[in-house]
Design a protein around this motif. Structure first.
Motif, short mmCIF file in Angstrom:
data_model
loop_
_atom_site.label_atom_id
_atom_site.label_comp_id
_atom_site.label_asym_id
_atom_site.label_seq_id
_atom_site.Cartn_x
_atom_site.Cartn_y
_atom_site.Cartn_z
N SER A 264 0.82 -1.22 0.00
CA SER A 264 0.00 0.00 0.00
C SER A 264 0.86 1.27 0.00
CB SER A 264 -0.97 0.01 1.20
OG SER A 264 -0.26 0.24 2.40
N LYS A 265 2.14 1.13 0.36
CA LYS A 265 3.06 2.29 0.32
C LYS A 265 3.72 2.45 -1.05
CE LYS A 265 4.05 2.54 5.20
NZ LYS A 265 4.16 1.58 6.25
N GLY A 266 3.38 1.57 -1.98
CA GLY A 266 3.91 1.70 -3.33
C GLY A 266 5.13 0.85 -3.63
N LEU A 267 5.40 -0.13 -2.74
CA LEU A 267 6.53 -1.03 -2.97
C LEU A 267 5.97 -2.40 -3.35
CD1 LEU A 267 9.68 -1.30 -0.69
CD2 LEU A 267 8.73 -3.27 -1.85
N CYS A 268 6.28 -2.85 -4.56
CA CYS A 268 5.68 -4.08 -5.07
C CYS A 268 6.75 -5.09 -5.48
CB CYS A 268 4.80 -3.73 -6.27
SG CYS A 268 3.58 -4.98 -6.59
N HIS A 269 6.48 -6.36 -5.21
CA HIS A 269 7.45 -7.45 -5.40
C HIS A 269 6.89 -8.46 -6.40
CE1 HIS A 269 9.76 -10.84 -2.99
NE2 HIS A 269 10.06 -10.84 -4.28
N VAL A 270 7.60 -8.68 -7.50
CA VAL A 270 7.21 -9.74 -8.45
C VAL A 270 8.08 -10.95 -8.13
CG1 VAL A 270 7.04 -10.41 -10.89
CG2 VAL A 270 6.67 -8.02 -10.23
N PRO A 271 7.49 -11.99 -7.50
CA PRO A 271 8.32 -13.09 -6.99
C PRO A 271 8.88 -14.00 -8.07
CG PRO A 271 6.00 -13.59 -6.66
CD PRO A 271 6.06 -12.20 -7.25
N GLU A 272 9.90 -14.74 -7.70
CA GLU A 272 10.44 -15.77 -8.59
C GLU A 272 9.35 -16.81 -8.84
OE1 GLU A 272 13.91 -19.17 -8.47
OE2 GLU A 272 13.94 -17.59 -6.96
N GLY A 273 9.26 -17.32 -10.06
CA GLY A 273 8.26 -18.33 -10.35
C GLY A 273 6.91 -17.73 -10.73
N ARG A 274 6.86 -16.42 -10.83
CA ARG A 274 5.73 -15.67 -11.40
C ARG A 274 4.45 -15.66 -10.58
NH1 ARG A 274 9.00 -17.67 -15.49
NH2 ARG A 274 8.03 -19.67 -15.84
N MET A 275 4.05 -16.82 -10.04
CA MET A 275 2.89 -16.88 -9.13
C MET A 275 1.61 -16.24 -9.69
SD MET A 275 4.12 -18.27 -6.28
CE MET A 275 5.67 -18.56 -5.49
N VAL A 276 1.33 -16.47 -10.97
CA VAL A 276 0.06 -15.96 -11.50
C VAL A 276 -1.08 -16.84 -10.97
CG1 VAL A 276 1.09 -14.97 -13.59
CG2 VAL A 276 0.20 -17.31 -13.66
N GLU B 142 5.02 -15.32 -21.27
CA GLU B 142 3.77 -14.56 -21.17
C GLU B 142 3.33 -14.43 -19.71
OE1 GLU B 142 2.20 -15.99 -25.58
OE2 GLU B 142 1.48 -17.00 -23.79
N GLN B 143 3.55 -15.49 -18.93
CA GLN B 143 3.21 -15.42 -17.50
C GLN B 143 4.09 -14.39 -16.79
OE1 GLN B 143 3.03 -19.15 -15.41
NE2 GLN B 143 1.61 -20.06 -16.85
N GLN B 144 5.37 -14.30 -17.22
CA GLN B 144 6.26 -13.30 -16.61
C GLN B 144 5.78 -11.89 -16.95
OE1 GLN B 144 9.11 -13.93 -14.47
NE2 GLN B 144 8.49 -11.83 -14.12
N MET B 145 5.36 -11.69 -18.20
CA MET B 145 4.80 -10.39 -18.60
C MET B 145 3.58 -10.06 -17.74
SD MET B 145 4.92 -10.73 -22.74
CE MET B 145 6.48 -10.84 -23.63
N LEU B 146 2.74 -11.08 -17.53
CA LEU B 146 1.52 -10.88 -16.73
C LEU B 146 1.86 -10.54 -15.28
CD1 LEU B 146 -1.55 -10.95 -16.43
CD2 LEU B 146 -1.44 -13.43 -16.15
#
Length: 235
Positions: A75-87, A139-143
């Motif tokens: 919520s403070k604007g810090l976002c994490h895209v984890p390894e393995g994409r997790m879609v 494509e999952q990584q892009m997502l």
């Protein structure tokens, strides 16, 4: 924008980070490189509240966020895209992107960012109603990156965006990481096995080895460093 000071993390009795310190200036791309098990992913997890910090501090935008709950950090604007994409495999591309905006209430802004996501990754627009689990790895990584952008971050952490992806898509994804940094002024902390690529697009780099920072310098200088060349760049 982000400062880590003497960060220590342990899983049970096993110490994975032995007091590391690093800085990420606003609007820059900083990369962490190192072998598997060096502590790169743990560093990101500690910053985003997913791994418990045993010692040291995480300061984001002037605030101490050490061990805050992950949703508060997002919520403070810090976002994490984890390894393995997790879609969310059973949800469509569009539903995954909407999930990224779950903390937001500005409908017009959400619609604009959805358009921006499709502009950055046109393939996602072509697959808007497709289940995310049926997309290719690239494509999952892009997502996963686009879903993070939907939270309107100011600081984005990317964990191994090139892992298990066809080389042609890796280049496209990295080109877009640079574009997002330039167009949106988004600060990016990148963890990446492909050291050559990571150092090519970043401004500054840190080399992690068994939970300690071995080297740090401007990315171009690290690329020319004999030690880095031999260990990570295959020269």
């Amino acid at each position: 924008m982000l400062e880590i000071n003497n960060l220590q993390v342990a899983y049970g009795s096993i110490k994975t980070l032995h007091g590391i310190s690093l800085k990420v200036p606003a609007k820059s791309i900083v990369t962490l490189i190192g072998a598997n098990g060096a502590g790169k992913s743990t560093t990101l997890r500690a910053i985003s509240g997913l791994a418990k910090v045993r010692g040291g501090t995480v300061t984001y935008d002037g605030q101490n966020i050490t061990n805050e709950p992950p949703h508060q950090i997002v919520s403070k604007g810090l976002c994490h895209v984890p390894e393995g994409r997790m879609v969310f495999a059973n949800l469509t591309v569009k539903e995954n992107l909407q999930m990224g905006a779950y903390l937001r209430r500005d409908k017009d802004g959400i619609a604009a960012d959805l358009d921006y996501s499709f502009q950055v990754f046109p393939r996602l627009k072509e697959r808007i109603n497709q289940a995310a689990g049926t997309l290719s790895g690239g494509e999952q990584q892009m997502l996963a990156i686009a879903r993070a952008l939907m939270s309107k971050p100011r600081f984005l952490m990317l964990d191994e965006p090139s892992l298990g992806i066809a080389p042609i898509l890796v280049r496209a994804i990295f080109d877009q990481i640079v574009a997002i940094n330039k167009e949106r002024g988004l600060t990016i902390l990148l963890v990446e096995q492909n050291a050559n690529l990571a150092l090519a697009i970043s401004h500054y780099g840190y080399v992690l080895e068994t939970g300690k920072i071995l080297l740090e310098n401007e990315s171009q200088k690290l690329r020319e460093d004999p030690q880095v060349k031999e260990a990570y760049l295959g020269h």
